[in-house]
Design an enzyme around this catalytic site. Structure first.
Site, mmCIF file in Angstrom:
data_model
loop_
_atom_site.group_PDB
_atom_site.id
_atom_site.type_symbol
_atom_site.label_atom_id
_atom_site.label_comp_id
_atom_site.label_asym_id
_atom_site.label_seq_id
_atom_site.Cartn_x
_atom_site.Cartn_y
_atom_site.Cartn_z
ATOM 1 C CG HIS A 213 -1.995 -1.058 1.113
ATOM 2 N ND1 HIS A 213 -3.097 -1.103 1.951
ATOM 3 C CD2 HIS A 213 -2.131 -2.117 0.262
ATOM 4 C CE1 HIS A 213 -3.853 -2.142 1.627
ATOM 5 N NE2 HIS A 213 -3.286 -2.766 0.609
ATOM 6 C CD GLU A 215 -2.064 4.219 3.091
ATOM 7 O OE1 GLU A 215 -3.260 4.499 3.254
ATOM 8 O OE2 GLU A 215 -1.681 3.364 2.255
ATOM 9 C CB CYS A 240 -6.584 -0.604 4.768
ATOM 10 S SG CYS A 240 -4.874 -1.196 4.749
ATOM 11 C CB CYS A 243 -1.944 1.146 6.057
ATOM 12 S SG CYS A 243 -1.458 0.464 4.453
#
Length: 290
Positions: A213, A215, A240, A243
């Site tokens: 992801h 992040e 999410c 993360c």
């Protein structure tokens, strides 16, 4: 012209620019800049704001004939003239550089006049607050969120595009976007079976998403030591839960996001428990984004 004064007349665009530059703390309005070459000279100044004001074609046709009741124009005549102004098409067009379409990338604020009454339009303009300096020089949240959105355009994930920017004391530590790890085939080239939906062809095999992801990429790029105290993570989509755990663990203190995600509530609860501030960023009305 100024808002409160009589119109001032200038012999050339350069003399207007010189005067406005010397008196830039005053507020001026002009509708007499026609070509891209001229407007580009003004755009270089940090006090110049270019507005694009438009309305549906049929609404403009009716408004024009209402204001010209003694000499109404046909719809075909109106469309032909509109094409000349917008696209630079037709024999009356002096230069393609003066077409409205050719000026789009220079616009700071776009206004769509779909309002039925002048009072509704004026109310919208009041809320827009054209004199807000943030329209020309973005505040930090708008600045970093724009960079996060730009980073998302590098994403190769087949599910969604997400970008993130990690900063401390308004200095960028790292950026990230979602996609497969280094050395692995890009997601949009088939590198992640889960994101490409290919896992449905193998019901007996458990396939996990292999995409990192945005992040995660930003945090991995920076490392815990560089995150330090008071770091802020900007991401164009709310993190999410997976993360969120990493954000907390690496010491980030503030998360600013734009778009919502399906696990917003779970992420918000966990961030609050860990003492991490979660802030929702909303772009200003009419602003032009990346």
């Amino acid at each position: 012209m100024t808002f409160d004064d009589k119109p001032r007349i200038f012999s050339s665009p350069s003399s207007l620019l010189d005067y406005a530059t010397r008196n830039w703390r005053l507020d001026f309005v002009t509708v007499d800049l026609y070509t891209r070459e001229v407007i580009e000279a003004f755009v270089k100044r940090p006090f110049f704001l270019l507005l694009s004001i438009d309305a549906p074609l049929l609404a403009r046709f009716y408004r024009t004939n209402t204001n010209m009741s003694s000499h109404p124009v046909s719809l075909e005549e109106f469309v032909r003239e509109d094409d000349i102004i917008v696209f630079g098409a037709g024999p009356l067009q002096e230069s393609p550089s003066s077409s409205l379409q050719n000026l789009g990338d220079l616009v700071n604020i776009r206004i769509s006049n779909t309002f039925q009454t002048l009072s509704s339009l004026y109310s919208y303009l009041d809320d827009l607050n054209l004199l807000d300096p943030g329209h020309l020089r973005p505040q930090w949240d708008a600045y970093f969120m724009t960079l996060a959105s730009l980073a998302s355009k590098r994403s190769n994930c087949m599910k969604r595009r997400v970008g993130a920017v990690l900063v401390r004391e308004n200095r960028i530590l790292a950026t990230g976007y979602n996609g497969t790890p280094r050395g692995v085939t890009n997601c949009n080239e088939g590198g992640c079976i889960k994101c490409n939906g290919s896992s449905e062809s193998y019901p007996d095999v458990e396939y996990e998403c292999v995409c990192l992801h945005a992040e995660e990429n930003a945090l991995l790029e920076a490392g815990r030591e560089r995150v330090g105290q008071g770091a802020v993570l900007y991401c164009n989509t709310c993190p999410c839960l997976k993360c969120t755990i990493k954000i907390i663990q690496t010491g980030v203190k503030v998360v600013v996001y734009n778009l919502s995600y399906k696990v917003d509530d779970a992420s918000a609860t966990l961030l609050a428990e860990a003492g991490v501030e979660l802030r929702h960023f909303q772009p200003a009305k009419g602003s032009v984004t990346v």
